[in-house]
Scaffold this active site. Structure first.
Site: not given
Ligand code: BGC
Length: 543
Positions: A201, A243
């Protein structure tokens, strides 16, 4: 399973455990519920499940605010349940990856609790503190709707702390080697349990440096490479999925020289799919694909249409964002931060042909496709729920009570079912679509099968084919002798097209999707009539 490049040709499915299936009848989906439905996922053809956060959390950010990295949120079950899920998946040849949230913890995490009350605690330096809120002013604010600053004053600490997301999610301090080691232990913990990898993430934000926008810094890449090395040295067949919601060159940097991430979400392509579909023109796709750099041969993109967040419009120009908001988010309530909180089917006007066309692009463009739970049946959303919760409503399994999601009383469900005329459980559910051979579910299942059977999709080259018509997105996917010609009519009108073939082709191309012979060759040109939003995946034999 002994195939280290499995992800090159895999189909992923993003599961929100709370919303999938409730086995304990408390109104929340859970891991055992997911196990109960695993045969469904296998039947659909899914290769790998990606689970949204499953860890203990105060749930201010639906689990992306973690208070304990090495156990399971009680609502979802236990570590034993998780192991049972892994077993059930692996027995079926499916894999499981989970979210790994490196950038921040919850403010309820014991590290932060210890850090804020005692400057001498070893945990103080786990976070990023400052006496002023003036440092790193060039870093943008991501959760624009709620946060005014990336700094929040903490009374007990007597200092400001740094956070890129909600103020209840303090960022970890990766300049501290102890933080790096702790996170490597977390990674080890889950890999030892047998998971197949992580969706990592929010990776661009791990470090802060004055005078930069605090994204994609060299130090961040160095730490991510350390994670990759750790995995390569100790495990096999695992995957790291990145991500990084960034422009093409910056996303590219997360693949390194094949020594950082195995996979990365193709954020730049996603909104352009919607632009192309709305304009009925291939131009937005052509523009962006030209900008997408090559990636190392063992790496792979993850393509997606929607996910659990708002449809992000961070990686488009301001003008394009305004246009997307007007076209796809006309109601103010549909807009969130720099995006649109709607699901796939409502975004595309619940037009089945158009939704299928979007999937044709998803499954045939370069990359491994990710399906967001519920989008395989065209579920609706509820823009009136807070935050992104309207995209995370209970899965609609059948037309029975609570759509077969739970046997709890309806009032106890974690969120109400979508109940609109158009998207309620009688209109949209798995059972009905499984019975109907022409349903969206069957179409998607067919595309998944073909995507996996035809290695050109995962491994092959991509090349545009000129169709002499702006409404047609036609391209070749080729791998040695094998060539597929994908033709998508992006327009709501039928189109007569004539494609000049680059090489001589044998007659009568066959559409893999329908098994039918399509079009004919005239003087070396392929001549076809396409219905509105029609798409073909043609198997073309070259002479
Ligand atoms: C996730 C979100 C989240 C954020 C903070 C993002 O990239 O996909 O759902 O709120 O990271 O962790």
């Amino acid at each position: 399973m002994g195939n280290s490049l499995w992800y090159k040709n895999a189909v992923f499915y993003e599961v929100y455990v709370r919303g999938f299936k409730d086995s304990s009848n408390d109104g929340n989906g859970d891991l055992i519920g997911l196990i109960e439905k695993i045969d469904y996922l296998q039947e659909l053809g899914i290769d790998c499940l990606w689970l949204l956060p499953i860890y203990p959390s105060p749930l201010i950010d639906d689990g992306y605010d973690i208070s304990d990295y090495c156990s399971i949120l009680p609502d979802y079950g236990t570590l034993e349940d998780f192991k049972a899920l892994l077993d059930a998946a692996h027995k079926r040849g499916m894999r499981v990856i989970t979210d790994l949230v490196l950038n921040h913890t919850s403010d309820q995490h014991p590290w932060f609790q210890a850090a804020r009350v005692n400057r001498n605690s070893p945990y103080r330096d786990f976070y990023v503190w400052s006496d002023t809120d003036q440092k790193y002013q060039d870093a943008r604010i991501i959760f624009l709707d709620t946060e005014k600053s990336n700094w929040t004053w903490d009374e007990a600490a007597g200092q400001y702390f740094w956070h890129r997301f909600y103020s209840s999610q303090p960022d970890l301090n990766y300049d501290n080697p102890a933080v790096q080691n702790e996170m490597l232990s977390v990674i080890e913990f889950w890999l030892e349990l047998g998971i197949d990898g992580f969706r990592v993430d929010a990776v661009p934000y791990l470090y802060q440096r004055e005078g930069t926008n605090c994204e994609n810094l060299p130090e961040t890449h160095a730490f991510l490479k350390r994670i990759r090395r750790f995995i390569d040295d100790n495990y096999s067949d695992r995957v790291l999925l990145c991500e990084a919601n960034q422009w093409p060159q910056d996303v590219r940097s997360y693949f390194g020289d094949g020594d950082e991430f195995h996979m990365g979400f193709n954020f730049p392509v996603m909104p352009r799919i919607y632009m192309a579909l709305r304009k009925g023109e291939r131009a937005p796709l052509v523009d962006i694909l030209e900008q997408i750099p090559d990636i190392p041969p063992d790496s792979q993109w993850c393509t997606f249409l929607r996910n659990h967040d708002e449809l992000t419009l961070e990686m488009v120009t301001e003008e394009e964002r305004e246009w997307m908001w007007q076209e796809y988010g006309p109601e103010p309530r549909m807009r969130q931060n720099l995006g649109i909180r709607r699901r796939l089917a409502p975004l595309l006007g619940n037009n089945k042909r158009k939704i299928e066309l979007a999937y044709s692009l998803l499954f045939s463009l370069p990359g491994s496709p990710v399906i967001y739970y519920g989008d395989e049946i065209g579920m609706g959303d509820n823009i009136w729920l807070a935050d992104r919760n309207g995209l995370r409503t209970p899965m609609q399994w059948d037309a029975g009570p609570n759509a077969g999601f739970s046997r709890a009383i309806a009032e106890k469900l974690y969120a109400p079912l979508v109940s609109s005329q158009e998207f309620g459980l009688n209109q949209v559910n798995v059972a009905a679509q499984r019975r109907d051979i022409n349903s969206l579910w069957h179409r998607i299942r067919n595309m998944i099968r073909l995507h996996k059977e035809n290695h050109v999709f995962g491994w092959g080259e991509f090349r545009w084919q000129d169709a002499g018509n702006d409404a047609i997105a036609a391209y070749w996917r080729t791998l040695s002798e094998r060539s597929l010609l994908i033709i998508n009519n992006l327009s709501p009108d039928s189109q007569n097209i004539r494609l000049r073939m680059p090489e001589a082709c044998a007659s009568e191309p066959v559409d893999l999707l329908s098994g039918r012979k399509m079009g004919k060759f005239e003087e070396g040109d392929l001549v076809l009539k396409l219905q509105p939003f029609q798409f073909l995946w043609l198997n073309i034999l070259k002479i």
